[in-house]
Design an enzyme around this catalytic site. Structure first.
Site, PDB file in Angstrom:
ATOM      1  N   ARG A  61      36.816  72.867 -29.811  1.00 42.33           N
ATOM      2  CA  ARG A  61      38.274  72.913 -29.937  1.00 42.33           C
ATOM      3  C   ARG A  61      38.864  74.094 -30.702  1.00 42.33           C
ATOM      4  NH1 ARG A  61      40.832  67.203 -31.088  1.00 42.33           N
ATOM      5  NH2 ARG A  61      40.040  67.597 -33.159  1.00 42.33           N
ATOM      6  N   ASP A  62      38.053  75.001 -31.228  1.00 38.11           N
ATOM      7  CA  ASP A  62      38.626  76.170 -31.898  1.00 38.11           C
ATOM      8  C   ASP A  62      37.731  77.393 -31.707  1.00 38.11           C
ATOM      9  OD1 ASP A  62      40.637  77.503 -33.270  1.00 38.11           O
ATOM     10  OD2 ASP A  62      39.795  77.058 -35.244  1.00 38.11           O
ATOM     11  N   LEU A  63      37.267  77.577 -30.485  1.00 44.37           N
ATOM     12  CA  LEU A  63      36.424  78.729 -30.186  1.00 44.37           C
ATOM     13  C   LEU A  63      37.293  79.975 -30.106  1.00 44.37           C
ATOM     14  CD1 LEU A  63      33.592  79.689 -29.556  1.00 44.37           C
ATOM     15  CD2 LEU A  63      33.996  79.168 -27.156  1.00 44.37           C
TER      16      LEU A  63
END
Length: 153
Positions: A61-63
């Protein structure tokens, strides 16, 4: 993924991880852009990490380039870090992540799946190969900022 070498839970919790002297992918490519073969390495390593996570039901979710650390340039081993927004729940609906790299479905208030990570990796690859138009990204980031001000994100 960056291994945890040591940790402390009491008083002031912390993790000890290996020092990667080249820093984040964002810092490294701001100095020397990735060559074609390095972009291939980034794609392969990114898909390998995501396959590992997704096979265990975890969505990153935060690549983004700031969360990918580079050990060296030749070869180009990378370590993925900052799993603060990673989640193993099946029904994800929270608006989170970095707007520039987040998949559109994250902003719909509908359920989304691990495929949002594939989108983020694709954005990173496309940005490295072609660059990204900034006017659309700035407008999107402005809409997300307005949602946050209203307490909706």
């Amino acid at each position: 993924m960056v291994p945890i070498v040591d940790f402390q839970e009491h008083l002031r919790p912390f993790f000890v991880m290996p020092y990667l002297h080249l820093g984040s992918l964002k810092d490294e490519i701001s100095q020397i852009p990735l060559a074609e073969g390095e972009t291939d390495d980034l794609l392969f390593q990114g898909l390998t990490v995501l396959d590992h996570l997704h096979s265990r039901g975890v969505t990153y979710r935060d690549l983004k380039p700031e969360n990918i650390f580079v050990e060296s340039r030749s070869p180009l081993p990378m370590q993925f870090t900052d799993f603060g927004l990673a989640n193993d729940l099946p029904d994800l609906k929270i608006i989170c992540g970095t707007e520039r790299y987040a998949a559109p479905e994250i902003f719909t208030w509908e359920k989304y799946t691990t495929t949002v990570d594939i989108w983020s990796l694709g954005v990173i690859i496309l940005k490295n190969v072609y660059g990204l138009p900034t006017q659309h990204l700035q407008a999107r980031e402005g809409r997300v900022a307005a949602l946050r001000e209203q307490g909706l994100a």
